[in-house]
Design an enzyme around this catalytic site. Sequence first.
Site, mmCIF file in Angstrom:
data_model
loop_
_atom_site.group_PDB
_atom_site.id
_atom_site.type_symbol
_atom_site.label_atom_id
_atom_site.label_comp_id
_atom_site.label_asym_id
_atom_site.label_seq_id
_atom_site.Cartn_x
_atom_site.Cartn_y
_atom_site.Cartn_z
ATOM 1 N N ARG A 1 0.843 -1.205 0.000
ATOM 2 C CA ARG A 1 0.000 0.000 0.000
ATOM 3 C C ARG A 1 0.872 1.247 0.000
ATOM 4 O O ARG A 1 1.807 1.350 0.767
ATOM 5 C CB ARG A 1 -0.880 0.017 1.261
ATOM 6 C CG ARG A 1 -2.030 -0.936 1.226
ATOM 7 C CD ARG A 1 -2.714 -1.031 2.573
ATOM 8 N NE ARG A 1 -3.286 0.231 2.999
ATOM 9 C CZ ARG A 1 -3.808 0.430 4.214
ATOM 10 N NH1 ARG A 1 -3.797 -0.549 5.096
ATOM 11 N NH2 ARG A 1 -4.338 1.581 4.538
ATOM 12 N N HIS B 1 -9.766 -9.995 6.284
ATOM 13 C CA HIS B 1 -8.469 -9.397 6.617
ATOM 14 C C HIS B 1 -8.362 -7.948 6.144
ATOM 15 O O HIS B 1 -7.308 -7.501 5.719
ATOM 16 C CB HIS B 1 -7.346 -10.249 6.009
ATOM 17 C CG HIS B 1 -5.965 -9.851 6.429
ATOM 18 N ND1 HIS B 1 -5.598 -9.702 7.757
ATOM 19 C CD2 HIS B 1 -4.848 -9.559 5.705
ATOM 20 C CE1 HIS B 1 -4.316 -9.343 7.818
ATOM 21 N NE2 HIS B 1 -3.846 -9.238 6.586
#
Length: 343
Positions: A80, A187
């Site tokens: 990310r 998740h």
Amino acid sequence: MVKVAILGASGGVGQPLSLLLKLSPYVSELALYDIRAAEGIGKDLSHINTNSSCVGYDKDSIENTLSNAQVVLIPAGVPRKPGLTRDDLFKMNAGIVKSLVTAVGKFAPNARILVISNPVNSLVPIAVETLKKMGKFKPGNVMGVTNLDLVRAETFLVDYLMLKNPKIGQEQDKTTMHRKVTVIGGHSGETIIPIITDKSLVFQLDKQYEHFIHRVQFGGDEIVKAKQGAGSATLSMAFAGAKFAEEVLRSFHNEKPETESLSAFVYLPGLKNGKKAQQLVGDNSIEYFSLPIVLRNGSVVSIDTSVLEKLSPREEQLVNTAVKELRKNIEKGKSFILDSSKL
């Protein structure tokens, strides 16, 4: 002993994960693979005086990496970063995971596949659908690693108890809080459902309970912010991934698991108690969910649904919210394989 392969060994998660597994007494051979630098990392780790061998392979040697591997961990992918949308991240990592799982199906069809790459909620369905198309899918052999959520829940629960009641907080041990808390669902964000199994601690947390839930669900954002956009959870993810892998490895030796209520994101229809789990979460068609698993010889042989049988009204709300989001995440992964097969 067991050969373990790590696909994506040069990355922010892959390097510390490789180090931790080089230290494991359950590993006899460690094979590291990446598109760059894996050979150097393998050589570096091979100097550590543990009894496992360690070799790094270049991007053209995936067959050698996977040959005879019994456990394959996949931390490969793009992390990310600011400016990268979730959709961008998904498309890049989906292609990477599909390609790597295809190689596993070809060169190590009986290997246990542990998916660490994000988004787990969509990438595990991609792994499963890829193996199904190859005729190599075994339901107990594909696991999405959600263990970081449990590691965070153990840590944060003690932190909040210390704030609320230092005396009770000091009595706790973060390393054994898995006896008092578990995490199920998925998740990411609101699909993550922390369940405090020792309900007296919910009472102790009082108003901090909602803060605890939110922090477990969105703990990753803290790290992205603290690293000022230069990365996400890598060291803690490697630790959680290694702990999970170690439980899988222990099961090859019929050793009792160290972690109570160890969860993984798994394909429910193919597993014992899978149908029961679907009924208990209120959606008979949901195909994937993270729940405590029972391992034998490295594979999931059944799901422990007991945590779903004694949910509080608030926990039931969390499950309902998670299921709605999970359905979308799962469909996204399945559609990626369906759409790519039409090309």
